[in-house]
Design an enzyme around this catalytic site. Structure first.
Site, PDB file in Angstrom:
ATOM      1  N   LYS A   1       0.878  -1.177   0.000  1.00 46.81           N
ATOM      2  CA  LYS A   1       0.000   0.000   0.000  1.00 46.81           C
ATOM      3  C   LYS A   1       0.910   1.219   0.000  1.00 46.81           C
ATOM      4  CE  LYS A   1      -1.915   2.992   1.966  1.00 46.81           C
ATOM      5  NZ  LYS A   1      -1.661   4.406   1.615  1.00 46.81           N
TER       6      LYS A   1
ATOM      7  N   GLU B   1       9.466   1.833  11.056  1.00 51.27           N
ATOM      8  CA  GLU B   1      10.490   2.869  10.877  1.00 51.27           C
ATOM      9  C   GLU B   1       9.766   4.201  10.885  1.00 51.27           C
ATOM     10  OE1 GLU B   1      12.782   1.737   7.491  1.00 51.27           O
ATOM     11  OE2 GLU B   1      13.716   0.149   8.642  1.00 51.27           O
TER      12      GLU B   1
ATOM     13  N   CYS C   1      13.720  10.991   7.099  1.00 52.26           N
ATOM     14  CA  CYS C   1      13.618  10.599   8.516  1.00 52.26           C
ATOM     15  C   CYS C   1      14.949  10.742   9.238  1.00 52.26           C
ATOM     16  CB  CYS C   1      13.119   9.166   8.615  1.00 52.26           C
ATOM     17  SG  CYS C   1      14.145   8.021   7.692  1.00 52.26           S
TER      18      CYS C   1
ATOM     19  N   GLU D   1       8.936  16.904  14.928  1.00 55.09           N
ATOM     20  CA  GLU D   1       9.488  16.606  13.607  1.00 55.09           C
ATOM     21  C   GLU D   1       8.806  17.516  12.575  1.00 55.09           C
ATOM     22  OE1 GLU D   1       8.408  12.939  11.540  1.00 55.09           O
ATOM     23  OE2 GLU D   1      10.506  12.629  11.022  1.00 55.09           O
TER      24      GLU D   1
HETATM   25  P1  NAD Z   1       2.191   8.625   7.395  1.00 60.78           P
HETATM   26  O1  NAD Z   1       2.354   7.855   8.650  1.00 60.78           O
HETATM   27  O2  NAD Z   1       1.165   9.690   7.355  1.00 60.78           O
HETATM   28  O3  NAD Z   1       1.821   7.654   6.180  1.00 60.78           O
HETATM   29  C1  NAD Z   1       2.641   6.556   5.851  1.00 60.78           C
HETATM   30  C2  NAD Z   1       1.788   5.482   5.203  1.00 60.78           C
HETATM   31  O4  NAD Z   1       0.869   4.987   6.174  1.00 60.78           O
HETATM   32  C3  NAD Z   1       0.938   5.966   4.029  1.00 60.78           C
HETATM   33  O5  NAD Z   1       0.939   4.967   3.027  1.00 60.78           O
HETATM   34  C4  NAD Z   1      -0.440   6.132   4.651  1.00 60.78           C
HETATM   35  O6  NAD Z   1      -1.488   5.998   3.730  1.00 60.78           O
HETATM   36  C5  NAD Z   1      -0.453   4.982   5.632  1.00 60.78           C
HETATM   37  N1  NAD Z   1      -1.402   5.124   6.743  1.00 60.78           N
HETATM   38  C6  NAD Z   1      -1.870   6.266   7.312  1.00 60.78           C
HETATM   39  N2  NAD Z   1      -2.742   5.965   8.300  1.00 60.78           N
HETATM   40  C7  NAD Z   1      -2.816   4.606   8.370  1.00 60.78           C
HETATM   41  C8  NAD Z   1      -3.535   3.697   9.182  1.00 60.78           C
HETATM   42  N3  NAD Z   1      -4.365   4.115  10.139  1.00 60.78           N
HETATM   43  N4  NAD Z   1      -3.354   2.375   8.976  1.00 60.78           N
HETATM   44  C9  NAD Z   1      -2.525   1.928   8.020  1.00 60.78           C
HETATM   45  N5  NAD Z   1      -1.822   2.742   7.206  1.00 60.78           N
HETATM   46  C10 NAD Z   1      -1.955   4.072   7.377  1.00 60.78           C
HETATM   47  O7  NAD Z   1       3.629   9.176   7.029  1.00 60.78           O
HETATM   48  P2  NAD Z   1       4.037  10.141   5.818  1.00 60.78           P
HETATM   49  O8  NAD Z   1       3.599  11.518   6.157  1.00 60.78           O
HETATM   50  O9  NAD Z   1       3.601   9.514   4.531  1.00 60.78           O
HETATM   51  O10 NAD Z   1       5.637  10.041   5.859  1.00 60.78           O
HETATM   52  C11 NAD Z   1       6.448  10.867   6.633  1.00 60.78           C
HETATM   53  C12 NAD Z   1       6.874  10.170   7.922  1.00 60.78           C
HETATM   54  O11 NAD Z   1       7.594   8.967   7.619  1.00 60.78           O
HETATM   55  C13 NAD Z   1       7.817  11.008   8.763  1.00 60.78           C
HETATM   56  O12 NAD Z   1       7.421  10.950  10.103  1.00 60.78           O
HETATM   57  C14 NAD Z   1       9.165  10.312   8.572  1.00 60.78           C
HETATM   58  O13 NAD Z   1      10.091  10.519   9.607  1.00 60.78           O
HETATM   59  C15 NAD Z   1       8.754   8.897   8.449  1.00 60.78           C
HETATM   60  N6  NAD Z   1       9.807   8.106   7.802  1.00 60.78           N
HETATM   61  C16 NAD Z   1      10.579   7.265   8.578  1.00 60.78           C
HETATM   62  C17 NAD Z   1      11.609   6.544   7.995  1.00 60.78           C
HETATM   63  C18 NAD Z   1      12.490   5.644   8.830  1.00 60.78           C
HETATM   64  O14 NAD Z   1      13.186   4.842   8.245  1.00 60.78           O
HETATM   65  N7  NAD Z   1      12.486   5.758  10.146  1.00 60.78           N
HETATM   66  C19 NAD Z   1      11.848   6.665   6.628  1.00 60.78           C
HETATM   67  C20 NAD Z   1      11.049   7.526   5.878  1.00 60.78           C
HETATM   68  C21 NAD Z   1      10.024   8.237   6.484  1.00 60.78           C
END
Ligand code: NAD
Length: 502
Positions: A190, A265, A299, A396
């Site tokens: 997804k 992550e 991240c 963040e």
């Molecule tokens: P997000 O959590 O909003 O979304 C990530 C994914 O989760 C999307 O595909 C979204 O549709 C899905 N999602 C949202 N709500 C959900 C739910 N209730 N159940 C299942 N899936 C759901 O994150 P974002 O805004 O897309 O990405 C940015 C974040 O990702 C930042 O916090 C960043 O630090 C983090 N990130 C972490 C790493 C790491 O390796 N630690 C790497 C890249 C990004």
């Protein structure tokens, strides 16, 4: 024709295929429109529509999970040599279409071409690296005891869900999908709703490489419907998730009824600590690179600069000059260093911290404003005269925004660095070896680099402490997640078995 115009021309020809029909789900090797209708994905560069994308619902996830379940025994039992060959062909397919992937990713996410052209190739590297380990992933140990020959072996856990974010979406997807496939798992992916293009290219490349139908399925859509349904589906045995910390927490709750294994992550507010004795020119380059590259939507970015008070003034002065010189522009222009932020929502979030900084009494030493109103562009921003209690130091922001905080002793630097709910990465700049050893021992972060920016080496563990994650990627750590450990004990003789009721 300028390099920018050439890139735009190539991009248009790649995107034209999405004009009719948009992007559907890919389930069991077939395009599926699904039951949730469509949504329009737009480019952050100029807010224009790119194409229609199927909005997955619980029914679509159910179809995909069932397809992954049906495909699982075939993929699990396929000889390692054949699975490896398919994964190598996927890597070759990515390399062959690296330019198309990079162009689409830039347009879809706003990331600058100079960084994204390499991200596609790193995706290929992920497949090659894990392909090389297909043959040994199941190997275990031999643990002799007095009465038994004990062996361990690993088996793939089953169909897994992979949920990815919009920042460097192609590379991050391959990072999860490659080890899952190498383990023998089948996958329902997804991708983030904000960046669906390259996930579509990946599943196409994988199928062209000979991946059997149903081994990799892609369901587009939003977190609250498709994402949630995936985390709750009983046929999905584990969820590998990259995204925000609060989403990780929601997934834990959603997956509770089906006892989902999860790997997270999550976010970060990573410190870079610069001591007086450091190589300050290199430290300056690394500080700038680690927050202003990839639009700061990264991240592992070092979003808190902890700078020794004796060198603060000079270091910040050089920083301001460089930050003001960073080129904000069209992501497909090879000269561009910062492109637009991903979406209207994220733009509103990042720019809200300009007011938060002022309200808390920090100084905006560079940037602090939007650029034009065509897309979601902001100037690279530096906050000074800050302390670690301010929102700009605790939350963040996930944009090209750095908060500089002074310290006077090593103990104080450590205290500030660790005073955060997050613990993903830390960067330490010092030429004092014993200090580096002492400091890194106490620094609360899953990954630390000394006198270096973040340089990823695939066999090393990638992941965070505290609210930054659970579990590690890379090398054998990935296989531990996507596989089940099994112990089998073989009696080596006739040891005494207690006879009850005899
Ligand atoms: P997000 O959590 O909003 O979304 C990530 C994914 O989760 C999307 O595909 C979204 O549709 C899905 N999602 C949202 N709500 C959900 C739910 N209730 N159940 C299942 N899936 C759901 O994150 P974002 O805004 O897309 O990405 C940015 C974040 O990702 C930042 O916090 C960043 O630090 C983090 N990130 C972490 C790493 C790491 O390796 N630690 C790497 C890249 C990004």
């Amino acid at each position: 024709m300028s390099a920018l115009d050439q890139n735009i021309k190539k991009l248009k020809s790649h995107l034209s295929r999405f004009e009719n029909g948009g992007i559907k789900h890919r389930i069991a090797g077939e395009d599926v429109a699904g039951g949730g209708g469509f949504f329009t994905t737009t480019s952050p560069v100029d807010k224009s529509a790119i194409c229609e994308v199927a909005r997955g619902d619980a029914g679509d996830i159910d179809k995909a999970a069932k397809a992954a379940k049906v495909a699982f025994p075939t993929w699990r039992d396929m000889p390692a040599k054949e699975r490896k060959a398919i994964m190598i062909r996927i890597a070759e397919g990515i390399e062959a279409r690296a330019e198309e992937i990079a162009l689409c990713e830039c347009w879809d996410t706003g990331q600058a071409w100079r960084f994204m052209s390499k991200a596609a190739l790193r995706g290929a590297e992920n497949f090659r690296y894990f392909a090389d380990q297909v043959g040994t992933a199941r190997d275990g140990q031999h643990l002799q005891s007095p009465t038994l020959m004990n062996i361990t072996t690993r088996v793939p856990i089953g169909p897994v869900g992979v949920i990815t974010p919009w920042n460097t979406p192609f590379m991050l997807s391959t990072w999860k999908i490659a080890p899952a496939l190498a383990s023998g798992c089948t996958v329902v992916h997804k991708p983030a709703e904000a960046s669906p293009l390259t996930a579509r290219l990946l599943v196409e490349i994988a199928e062209e490489a000979g991946l059997p139908p149903g081994v990799l399925n892609t369901v587009n859509g939003f977190g609250e419907d498709a994402g949630k349904a995936l985390t709750e589906h009983p046929d999905i045995k584990a969820i590998a998730f990259v995204g925000e910390s609060r989403t990780g927490s929601m997934i834990t709750k959603q997956g509770a009824d089906t006892l989902k294994r999860t790997h997270f992550e999550l976010g970060g507010k990573n410190p870079v600590i610069v001591f007086e004795d450091a190589d300050l020119e290199r430290a300056l380059d690394a500080v700038i690179f680690m927050i202003y590259s990839i639009n700061g939507e990264r991240c592992t970015s070092s979003s808190r600069l902890l700078i020794h008070e004796n060198i603060r003034e000079e270091f910040e002065a050089k920083l301001i000059a460089r930050v003001n010189n960073i080129k904000v522009g069209h992501p497909l222009d090879p000269a561009t260093e910062i492109g637009p932020l991903i979406s209207a929502e994220h733009y509103a979030k990042v720019t809200s911290y300009f007011d938060a900084a002022r309200a808390d009494g920090a100084n905006i030493a560079a940037g602090g404003e939007a650029v034009g109103d065509l897309g979601y562009f902001v100037r690279p921003t530096l906050f000074t005269q800050a302390n670690n209690t301010m929102r700009i130091a605790r939350e963040e922001i996930f944009g090209p925004v750095l908060t500089s905080i002074p310290f006077s002793t090593e103990e104080e630097a450590l205290q500030i660095a660790n005073d955060s709910p997050y613990g993903l990465t830390g960067y330490v700049w010092t030429n004092d070896l014993t200090r580096a050893l002492r400091f890194t021992e106490k620094l609360e972060a899953g990954m630390i680099w000394v006198n270096s920016e973040n340089v990823r080496h695939l066999p090393t563990p990638f992941g965070g402490m505290k609210s930054s994650g659970i579990g590690r990627d890379g090398g054998d750590w990935s296989f531990e997640f996507y596989m089940e450990q099994k112990h089998i004990g073989f009696a080596t003789g006739y040891h005494k078995i207690l006879r009850l009721g005899a």
